[in-house]
Scaffold this active site. Structure first.
Site, short mmCIF file in Angstrom:
data_model
loop_
_atom_site.label_atom_id
_atom_site.label_comp_id
_atom_site.label_asym_id
_atom_site.label_seq_id
_atom_site.Cartn_x
_atom_site.Cartn_y
_atom_site.Cartn_z
N TYR A 179 0.95 -1.39 -0.04
CA TYR A 179 -0.05 0.06 0.19
C TYR A 179 0.74 1.38 0.11
O TYR A 179 1.86 1.41 0.86
CB TYR A 179 -0.96 0.06 1.43
CG TYR A 179 -1.94 0.95 0.91
CD1 TYR A 179 -3.47 0.82 0.64
CD2 TYR A 179 -1.68 2.38 1.47
CE1 TYR A 179 -4.11 1.95 0.45
CE2 TYR A 179 -2.67 3.27 1.18
CZ TYR A 179 -3.94 3.25 0.68
OH TYR A 179 -4.76 4.17 0.75
N ASN B 279 -3.64 5.84 6.08
CA ASN B 279 -4.27 6.68 7.00
C ASN B 279 -4.97 5.80 7.97
O ASN B 279 -4.78 4.52 7.95
CB ASN B 279 -5.23 7.50 6.36
CG ASN B 279 -6.38 6.98 5.44
OD1 ASN B 279 -6.51 5.66 5.70
ND2 ASN B 279 -6.98 7.55 4.55
N SER C 88 2.77 9.52 12.87
CA SER C 88 4.42 9.39 12.81
C SER C 88 4.66 10.12 14.27
O SER C 88 4.28 11.01 14.98
CB SER C 88 4.85 10.34 11.92
OG SER C 88 4.79 9.91 10.62
N GLN D 164 8.75 15.41 11.46
CA GLN D 164 7.79 14.50 11.32
C GLN D 164 6.29 15.15 11.48
O GLN D 164 5.25 14.65 11.30
CB GLN D 164 7.84 13.71 12.53
CG GLN D 164 9.02 12.58 12.39
CD GLN D 164 9.17 11.83 10.98
OE1 GLN D 164 8.20 11.18 10.79
NE2 GLN D 164 10.19 11.93 9.96
N HIS E 234 4.02 15.57 8.79
CA HIS E 234 3.19 14.59 8.28
C HIS E 234 1.71 14.92 8.41
O HIS E 234 1.02 14.54 7.38
CB HIS E 234 3.53 13.29 8.53
CG HIS E 234 4.74 12.73 8.01
ND1 HIS E 234 4.78 12.29 6.63
CD2 HIS E 234 6.08 12.35 8.61
CE1 HIS E 234 5.93 11.92 6.29
NE2 HIS E 234 6.66 11.79 7.51
N GLU F 225 8.84 5.92 17.41
CA GLU F 225 9.24 5.52 16.00
C GLU F 225 10.49 5.94 15.69
O GLU F 225 11.42 5.17 15.09
CB GLU F 225 8.07 5.90 15.12
CG GLU F 225 8.53 5.95 13.72
CD GLU F 225 7.58 6.51 12.56
OE1 GLU F 225 7.29 6.07 11.63
OE2 GLU F 225 6.75 7.60 13.03
N HIS F 226 10.95 7.21 15.96
CA HIS F 226 12.23 7.42 15.62
C HIS F 226 12.76 8.46 17.01
O HIS F 226 12.24 9.03 17.39
CB HIS F 226 12.27 8.74 14.54
CG HIS F 226 11.58 8.39 13.15
ND1 HIS F 226 10.11 8.79 12.99
CD2 HIS F 226 11.80 7.68 12.18
CE1 HIS F 226 9.71 8.12 11.69
NE2 HIS F 226 10.55 7.64 11.45
N ASP G 297 14.65 8.26 6.52
CA ASP G 297 13.47 8.32 5.41
C ASP G 297 13.79 7.92 4.03
O ASP G 297 12.73 7.33 3.38
CB ASP G 297 12.78 9.60 5.62
CG ASP G 297 11.98 9.64 7.01
OD1 ASP G 297 11.62 8.68 7.47
OD2 ASP G 297 11.54 10.71 7.15
N GLU H 275 0.46 -34.89 29.56
CA GLU H 275 -0.45 -33.96 28.71
C GLU H 275 -1.66 -34.72 28.56
O GLU H 275 -2.87 -34.25 28.13
CB GLU H 275 0.27 -33.40 27.71
CG GLU H 275 1.23 -32.34 28.04
CD GLU H 275 1.56 -31.41 26.83
OE1 GLU H 275 1.38 -31.79 25.68
OE2 GLU H 275 2.34 -30.54 27.16
N HIS I 28 -0.27 -38.75 20.61
CA HIS I 28 0.87 -38.21 20.63
C HIS I 28 2.16 -39.41 21.16
O HIS I 28 2.90 -39.66 20.31
CB HIS I 28 0.93 -37.07 21.48
CG HIS I 28 0.40 -35.76 20.95
ND1 HIS I 28 -0.74 -35.69 20.63
CD2 HIS I 28 0.93 -34.64 20.48
CE1 HIS I 28 -0.97 -34.43 19.90
NE2 HIS I 28 0.14 -33.72 19.86
#
Length: 435
Positions: free
Chosen positions: A130, A214, A237, A259, A262, A328-329, A364, A418, A423
């Protein structure tokens, strides 16, 4: 004005916790709208995609017209000026080189019992990418998603990008051409995510969807997860700058706004150890805003979501605060040695930029690392997009009779504990024992 906090003040913990708890995402009505769109695309397929594209992007076309042909991509890409073309090629080469270095190696060995153990990595068959196409165009995001996918060996990469009013962005088309997109569709929003996840008569479904978008795109990715894989849920951001008094306030102000521009919901945080310097940065932000094309967006972000945090000592006090924000940064604008030392203490950050001459914007575009990074404190438990996101790891186990004899009794004991008789039987029957 941004929020101002003093880490040494008595009420800091309460104010800081409230700051961390702020919700910058869009309200829950988005999810209800997205649920209806996804359900409609699943039901009506191509017809729904066509209708939503006409409604939201003001572009009327049949489904065939929503696929951008190779000729159209080439024609649009040819309009890009040489200097921008060269910059995109330069960035793509650096991104490719870095992600090739991240390719994991297969593991294959035989342990002391004679059991062969291993892990092999294989690429996903198909990926949907996207690319935002609303208020700004992001050719860099094309490279950051498609180049690692191609490095991983993904054979089919489908790019979706909204083209409001039918206008194709030449830079985005050039980036798709450089990166090697196999299909490009002029669709966006939740309808694009749904089409990629479930498929339509014209758009074959993919195995994973990556790329930022978005709030509607984020909600759609969350809703289709399980039907397909996703990279992460991208929120607004964020940038956090740790800066000492030896910086030029204008440099730090520009970083904070990098940022903020944005989205009005973006967040910029400054951690400083000098009140006068912090005030100078705040003043510089106002000056920088005056000449910024996206001043209204950046100004709203700084005013409503920005924060300045004063600490007594950056080396001793800032790392725990950085980790709690898990941004984020994270920029560390200090001399190299103390910046490196502080970076070593930080556990939670999408990306760290070390030193006064390493603005986040380098990451970036051209550093080579990926700019698709965790937001909304998700850096506490996840990292950014990378080549591994386009690979699957398959474990390999092979026992000889002697190896099974060595491993079997313990496995049988656990199966019996178990209460899973089949098994245990699958092991004991080979050991000539009855469970």
């Amino acid at each position: 004005m941004p929020l101002k906090l003093d880490a040494s003040a008595p009420g800091f913990e309460k104010e800081f916790s409230a700051f961390l708890g702020r919700n910058r995402d869009t309200d829950e009505n988005v999810d209800r709208i997205v649920a209806d769109i996804v359900a409609d695309v699943r039901k009506r397929g191509d017809a729904a995609v066509v209708d939503y594209t006409g409604k939201f992007d003001r572009f009327e076309s049949d489904i065939a017209g929503l696929r951008i042909s190779a000729a159209e991509i080439k024609a649009a890409a040819a309009k890009v000026p040489a200097v921008q073309r060269e910059a995109l090629v330069f960035a793509a080469k650096r991104i490719e080189a870095f992600h090739r270095a991240l390719l994991p190696k297969d593991v294959d060995f035989t342990d002391a019992t004679g059991t062969r153990l291993g892990a092999r990595y294989r690429p996903l068959d198909s990926v949907g990418v996207y690319v935002p196409g609303g208020t700004a165009a992001y050719p860099s995001s094309v490279l950051m998603n498609i180049v690692p996918a191609k490095v991983a060996g993904v054979k089919r990469v489908v790019m979706v990008v909204p083209t409001p009013d039918g206008v194709v962005n030449p830079l985005v088309m050039l980036a798709a051409e450089i990166a090697g997109a196999d299909e490009v569709w002029r669709i966006g929003g939740a309808q694009a995510v749904a089409a990629l996840a479930y498929g339509t008569a014209s758009i074959a479904p993919v195995d994973k969807i990556t790329g930022p978008g978005n709030a509607y795109v984020a909600a759609a990715k969350r809703r289709v997860f399980g039907q397909v894989g996703i990279d992460l849920i991208a929120g607004p951001s964020e940038i956090l700058v740790v800066a000492d008094r030896n910086n030029d306030p204008a440099w730090i102000a520009a970083d904070l706004l990098s940022q903020a521009e944005h989205d009005a919901s973006s967040q910029s945080v400054l951690i400083a150890d000098d009140r006068a310097f912090a005030d100078a940065v705040a003043a510089a932000v106002e000056t920088e805003l005056e000449g910024l094309a996206r001043r209204d967006i950046a100004g709203a972000s700084w005013r409503d979501n920005g924060c300045i945090i004063l600490v007594r000592d950056l080396a001793a006090d800032s790392a725990p605060i950085v980790d709690r924000i898990a941004a984020e940064h994270v920029e560390i604008a200090m001399d190299t040695a103390p910046a490196e030392a502080l970076a070593d203490k930080i556990a939670h950050a999408g990306a760290i930029f070390i030193g006064r001459h390493t603005p986040e914007a380098i990451g970036d575009y051209v550093a080579g690392t990926n700019h698709v990074l965790p937001t909304s404190r998700a850096a506490r438990f996840s990292g950014g997009l990378g080549v591994a996101d386009f690979l699957k790891r398959t474990s390999i186990v092979s026992c000889t009779p002697e190896a099974l004899a060595a491993l079997g009794p313990a496995a049988l004991a656990l199966a019996e504990a178990e209460g899973l008789g089949a098994h245990g039987r699958s092991i004991s029957i080979r050991l000539n024992r009855r469970s």
